[in-house]
Scaffold this motif. Structure first.
Motif, PDB file in Angstrom:
ATOM      1  N   ILE A  32      53.527  37.642  45.128  1.00 59.98           N
ATOM      2  CA  ILE A  32      53.306  36.566  46.099  1.00 59.98           C
ATOM      3  C   ILE A  32      52.795  35.358  45.326  1.00 59.98           C
ATOM      4  CG2 ILE A  32      51.849  35.832  48.035  1.00 59.98           C
ATOM      5  CD1 ILE A  32      52.085  38.725  49.048  1.00 59.98           C
TER       6      ILE A  32
ATOM      7  N   PRO B 263      36.998  38.386  38.946  1.00 58.84           N
ATOM      8  CA  PRO B 263      36.547  39.774  39.081  1.00 58.84           C
ATOM      9  C   PRO B 263      37.713  40.738  38.920  1.00 58.84           C
ATOM     10  CG  PRO B 263      36.450  38.633  41.205  1.00 58.84           C
ATOM     11  CD  PRO B 263      36.848  37.621  40.190  1.00 58.84           C
TER      12      PRO B 263
ATOM     13  N   GLU C 140      42.407  41.566  29.219  1.00 57.64           N
ATOM     14  CA  GLU C 140      41.229  42.443  29.102  1.00 57.64           C
ATOM     15  C   GLU C 140      40.329  42.035  27.937  1.00 57.64           C
ATOM     16  OE1 GLU C 140      41.008  45.671  30.947  1.00 57.64           O
ATOM     17  OE2 GLU C 140      42.753  45.143  32.120  1.00 57.64           O
TER      18      GLU C 140
ATOM     19  N   THR D 149      37.260  39.528  32.892  1.00 57.53           N
ATOM     20  CA  THR D 149      36.158  39.312  33.839  1.00 57.53           C
ATOM     21  C   THR D 149      35.168  38.329  33.189  1.00 57.53           C
ATOM     22  OG1 THR D 149      34.905  41.106  32.876  1.00 57.53           O
ATOM     23  CG2 THR D 149      36.372  41.682  34.688  1.00 57.53           C
TER      24      THR D 149
END
Ligand SMILES: Nc1ncnc2c1ncn2[C@@H]1O[C@H](COP(=O)(O)OP(=O)(O)OP(=O)(O)O)[C@@H](O)[C@H]1O
Ligand SMILES: [Mg+2]
Length: 298
Positions: A29, A62, A148, A183
């Motif tokens: 999306i 997050p 990551e 994060t």
């Protein structure tokens, strides 16, 4: 069924029991923040290679909030291709994941493996560094993508600095931009290297709030959910409930909506209602975590 995309419309035509198997599939999306991120990455790819001090980007958000999905979409937009003139592959975007046990040699080996080189296991450090740089150049790498990045913080600080130094060195030597994702710990990791930190423009993927932007995201989700009637997911009543139960994370919204769809179908309905969002098998993420902690303590 005009509220559905053609593919979802086709699925919506099949009987409810068979449709239950088609609910968990991920579909892209293009919400506006994701499009902005892709545009920024596209700009870096188009304008930064060859510069003495290329700009970099750090996508921070997050966990479970769409970072890797954006990285994958970007890779699909800039796929590797084979070169006609020489028998080799061109990698405009080279993508790797930072491993928790990363060291400089392992990082080089990972780059070489991703490029399809058999030299990843080479022992001589000098040769391996040179081979990696040469191969990245030969493969036309114009942007290095590192997902990551926060995993860097798992190692001892000397190793963290060493790997950050290596990332800086690659960017400088090859004169290519770097896009890192992670994060908020990824941002903390970058701060260990002043010279790197000021070369990375942060791009935030914050939690979703109860606002019209989330309404638009939910309306897009609705176009791929194979139910025959519209549910008005983006309107304030259901929107508030979805934001609350998903705790504003896109991955949780996807799971909640899949479970709610299954619940509606099993109850013989063709649209999602408040009772489906409340009574489906989905668990609010923080409750899930608390339950696990209780179980583990018992
Ligand atoms: N653009 C999108 N369109 C549709 N679904 C999405 C989109 N982005 C994320 N999702 C949903 O959210 C889930 C989690 O996304 P993703 O793996 O990209 O999160 P992440 O931020 O990389 O998480 P982590 O930090 O844990 O790696 C996806 O598996 C998918 O179901
Ligand atoms: Mg991810």
């Amino acid at each position: 069924m005009e509220h559905l995309r053609p593919e979802a419309r086709r699925i919506a035509e099949i009987p409810a029991v068979e449709r239950l198997d088609c609910l968990a599939t991920d579909r892209w999306i293009g919400y506006s923040r994701a499009q902005d991120a892709l545009k920024r990455m596209g700009m870096l790819l188009a304008t930064q290679p060859g510069r003495v001090r290329p700009q970099n980007m750090l996508i921070v958000g997050p966990s479970n909030n769409g970072k890797s999905t954006i990285a994958e979409k970007f890779q699909r937009q800039h796929p590797r291709r084979s070169s006609e003139e020489r028998d080799r592959h061109i990698f405009p975007v080279l993508a790797v994941q930072m491993m928790p046990d990363v060291t400089a040699p392992r990082f080089y080996a990972q780059l070489l493996d991703t490029l399809g080189s058999p030299f990843g296991t080479m022992r001589q450090t000098d040769r391996r560094n040179a081979v990696t740089l040469n191969l990245m150049q030969a493969c036309g790498v114009r942007l290095l993508l590192i997902d990551e990045l926060h995993n860097l913080l798992c190692g001892p600080s000397s190793r963290q600095r060493e790997v950050l130094g290596l990332i800086r060195y690659l960017g400088n030597e090859l004169r290519i931009p770097i896009v890192a994702l992670g994060t908020k710990d990824a941002w903390l990791a970058l701060r260990l290297d002043d010279q790197l930190e000021n070369r990375f423009q942060p791009f935030l993927l914050s939690r979703w709030g109860d606002d019209p932007e989330t309404g638009r995201l939910l309306a897009s989700f609705e176009t791929v959910i194979p139910l025959r009637e519209p549910s008005a997911l983006g309107f304030p009543a259901l929107r508030r409930l979805i934001v609350e139960r998903s705790e504003g994370l896109i991955g949780e919204m996807h799971q909640l909506l899949s479970s709610a769809t299954a619940h509606a179908l099993m109850e013989g309905r063709e649209r999602i209602e408040e009772c489906d969002l409340m009574n489906c098998s989905f668990q609010v993420p923080s409750h899930r975590r608390q339950m696990m902690e209780r179980e583990l303590r018992a």
